[in-house]
Design a protein around this motif. Structure first.
Motif, PDB file in Angstrom:
ATOM      1  N   PHE A  59       0.712  -1.229  -0.056  1.00 51.47           N
ATOM      2  CA  PHE A  59      -0.030  -0.255   0.080  1.00 51.47           C
ATOM      3  C   PHE A  59       0.682   1.263  -0.054  1.00 51.47           C
ATOM      4  O   PHE A  59       0.425   2.350   0.280  1.00 51.47           O
ATOM      5  N   ALA A  60       2.238   1.335  -0.078  1.00 53.73           N
ATOM      6  CA  ALA A  60       2.996   2.397  -0.092  1.00 53.73           C
ATOM      7  C   ALA A  60       2.731   3.280  -1.419  1.00 53.73           C
ATOM      8  O   ALA A  60       2.452   2.678  -2.595  1.00 53.73           O
ATOM      9  N   ALA A  61       2.937   4.234  -1.458  1.00 53.12           N
ATOM     10  CA  ALA A  61       2.850   5.366  -2.439  1.00 53.12           C
ATOM     11  C   ALA A  61       3.809   4.919  -3.467  1.00 53.12           C
ATOM     12  O   ALA A  61       4.906   4.584  -3.390  1.00 53.12           O
ATOM     13  N   LEU A  62       3.275   4.989  -4.761  1.00 49.01           N
ATOM     14  CA  LEU A  62       4.417   4.556  -5.827  1.00 49.01           C
ATOM     15  C   LEU A  62       5.391   5.846  -6.065  1.00 49.01           C
ATOM     16  O   LEU A  62       4.767   7.064  -6.160  1.00 49.01           O
ATOM     17  N   PRO A  63       6.413   5.590  -6.722  1.00 47.55           N
ATOM     18  CA  PRO A  63       7.481   6.640  -6.894  1.00 47.55           C
ATOM     19  C   PRO A  63       7.315   7.548  -8.370  1.00 47.55           C
ATOM     20  O   PRO A  63       8.140   8.120  -8.723  1.00 47.55           O
ATOM     21  N   PHE A  64       6.131   6.913  -8.990  1.00 45.06           N
ATOM     22  CA  PHE A  64       5.908   7.378 -10.274  1.00 45.06           C
ATOM     23  C   PHE A  64       4.529   7.686 -10.680  1.00 45.06           C
ATOM     24  O   PHE A  64       3.507   7.050 -10.030  1.00 45.06           O
ATOM     25  N   PRO A  65       4.158   8.714 -11.436  1.00 45.26           N
ATOM     26  CA  PRO A  65       2.651   8.713 -11.530  1.00 45.26           C
ATOM     27  C   PRO A  65       1.776   7.475 -12.111  1.00 45.26           C
ATOM     28  O   PRO A  65       2.727   6.647 -12.750  1.00 45.26           O
ATOM     29  N   SER A  66       0.726   7.390 -11.769  1.00 44.04           N
ATOM     30  CA  SER A  66      -0.073   6.051 -12.041  1.00 44.04           C
ATOM     31  C   SER A  66      -1.400   6.434 -12.015  1.00 44.04           C
ATOM     32  O   SER A  66      -2.098   7.280 -11.343  1.00 44.04           O
ATOM     33  N   VAL A  67      -1.964   5.582 -12.698  1.00 41.50           N
ATOM     34  CA  VAL A  67      -3.430   5.620 -12.899  1.00 41.50           C
ATOM     35  C   VAL A  67      -3.782   3.769 -12.752  1.00 41.50           C
ATOM     36  O   VAL A  67      -3.497   2.887 -12.996  1.00 41.50           O
ATOM     37  N   LEU A  68      -4.948   3.681 -11.810  1.00 42.70           N
ATOM     38  CA  LEU A  68      -5.481   2.425 -11.531  1.00 42.70           C
ATOM     39  C   LEU A  68      -6.941   2.453 -12.257  1.00 42.70           C
ATOM     40  O   LEU A  68      -7.692   3.155 -11.945  1.00 42.70           O
ATOM     41  N   VAL A  69      -6.853   1.548 -13.345  1.00 41.18           N
ATOM     42  CA  VAL A  69      -8.483   1.508 -13.744  1.00 41.18           C
ATOM     43  C   VAL A  69      -9.092   0.028 -13.320  1.00 41.18           C
ATOM     44  O   VAL A  69      -8.540  -1.036 -12.923  1.00 41.18           O
ATOM     45  N   ALA A  70     -10.158   0.622 -12.807  1.00 38.94           N
ATOM     46  CA  ALA A  70     -10.741  -0.441 -11.853  1.00 38.94           C
ATOM     47  C   ALA A  70     -12.319  -0.683 -12.345  1.00 38.94           C
ATOM     48  O   ALA A  70     -13.050   0.311 -12.829  1.00 38.94           O
ATOM     49  N   SER A  71     -12.982  -1.806 -12.098  1.00 40.68           N
ATOM     50  CA  SER A  71     -14.508  -2.279 -12.600  1.00 40.68           C
ATOM     51  C   SER A  71     -15.180  -2.234 -11.424  1.00 40.68           C
ATOM     52  O   SER A  71     -14.726  -2.500 -10.261  1.00 40.68           O
ATOM     53  N   ARG A  72     -16.463  -1.781 -11.566  1.00 46.77           N
ATOM     54  CA  ARG A  72     -17.379  -1.823 -10.581  1.00 46.77           C
ATOM     55  C   ARG A  72     -17.807  -3.326 -10.428  1.00 46.77           C
ATOM     56  O   ARG A  72     -18.688  -3.538  -9.498  1.00 46.77           O
ATOM     57  N   ASP A  73     -17.616  -4.208 -11.197  1.00 48.98           N
ATOM     58  CA  ASP A  73     -18.046  -5.642 -10.891  1.00 48.98           C
ATOM     59  C   ASP A  73     -17.157  -6.457 -11.167  1.00 48.98           C
ATOM     60  O   ASP A  73     -17.136  -7.729 -11.570  1.00 48.98           O
ATOM     61  N   ASP A  74     -15.726  -6.147 -10.800  1.00 44.69           N
ATOM     62  CA  ASP A  74     -14.735  -7.178 -11.005  1.00 44.69           C
ATOM     63  C   ASP A  74     -15.083  -8.380  -9.843  1.00 44.69           C
ATOM     64  O   ASP A  74     -15.198  -8.132  -8.731  1.00 44.69           O
ATOM     65  N   PRO A  75     -14.853  -9.532 -10.214  1.00 45.57           N
ATOM     66  CA  PRO A  75     -15.070 -10.459  -9.440  1.00 45.57           C
ATOM     67  C   PRO A  75     -13.882 -10.791  -8.270  1.00 45.57           C
ATOM     68  O   PRO A  75     -13.807 -11.313  -7.312  1.00 45.57           O
ATOM     69  N   TYR A  76     -12.792 -10.008  -8.621  1.00 44.40           N
ATOM     70  CA  TYR A  76     -11.486 -10.112  -7.838  1.00 44.40           C
ATOM     71  C   TYR A  76     -11.370  -8.851  -6.899  1.00 44.40           C
ATOM     72  O   TYR A  76     -10.420  -8.925  -6.238  1.00 44.40           O
ATOM     73  N   ALA A  77     -12.303  -8.031  -7.074  1.00 43.13           N
ATOM     74  CA  ALA A  77     -11.839  -6.567  -6.123  1.00 43.13           C
ATOM     75  C   ALA A  77     -13.299  -5.879  -6.149  1.00 43.13           C
ATOM     76  O   ALA A  77     -13.787  -5.505  -7.549  1.00 43.13           O
ATOM     77  N   THR A  78     -13.696  -5.349  -5.158  1.00 48.63           N
ATOM     78  CA  THR A  78     -14.693  -4.388  -5.415  1.00 48.63           C
ATOM     79  C   THR A  78     -14.125  -3.137  -5.482  1.00 48.63           C
ATOM     80  O   THR A  78     -12.886  -2.891  -5.362  1.00 48.63           O
TER      81      THR A  78
END
Length: 182
Positions: free
Chosen positions: A116-135
């Motif tokens: 959970f540590a801050a990444l040392p570079f710019p990033s984007v996390l693309v997430a789905s609303r119905d991903d079976p592996y992560a809410t």
């Protein structure tokens, strides 16, 4: 930044992203993209996956953009602090939650230690609303911890070929927008 200005490292998750997966299609389409190969795609060991990413970054000739899916995104977050300043950005798609990782048979439990540590570079996390592996809330927690921008993909499953995201042109446009701002 344009894709031609960077080494695009494609980092698949469990199973290695088959030929119909958007990562494989992007690898074929983007001239500076190459896959970070793993010894075992089906019984992953965190130490091995970390080493493969570190080697690929060290071998890069241009600035590096990491394009990671699922367990690959978790590995990127885990090793990010050790990659140095060659990495200019991370495009992280559908990382599985710690809860889900623990439930997947054959996966090294070290993946579930929750980077959970801050990444040392710019990033984007693309997430789905119905991903079976992560809410979506679990994905938001990762984004906050990593200090990544969260991008809502709507109801997109695990954002893979099985969920209908073979070519995934919207993702490629989102990657282009991300690179433009680097």
């Amino acid at each position: 930044m344009r894709t031609s200005d960077a080494d695009i490292l494609i980092i698949p998750g469990l199973g290695g992203s088959g030929p119909d997966h958007w990562q494989s299609r992007w690898q074929a389409k983007l001239s500076t993209a190459r896959r970070v190969e793993q010894t075992d795609w089906d019984r992953p060991l965190l130490a091995d996956w970390r080493a493969a990413i570190a080697t690929a970054v060290a071998e890069a000739q241009r600035p590096v953009i990491l394009v990671a899916h699922s367990l690959g995104a978790i590995t990127v977050a885990d090793i990010a602090a050790e990659l140095g300043d060659r990495v200019k950005g991370g495009f992280l798609v559908a990382p599985p939650s710690v809860r889900a990782i623990r439930e997947i048979e054959g996966v090294d439990p070290r993946f579930a230690e929750g980077p959970f540590a801050a990444l040392p570079f710019p990033s984007v996390l693309v997430a789905s609303r119905d991903d079976p592996y992560a809410t979506f809330e679990e994905s938001e927690d990762f984004a906050r911890g990593w200090q990544a921008e969260i991008a809502d993909a709507g109801n997109a499953g695990h954002i893979n070929a099985a969920s209908g995201h073979g070519p995934w042109p919207e993702g490629l446009m989102r990657l282009a927008g991300f690179l433009k701002n680097l």
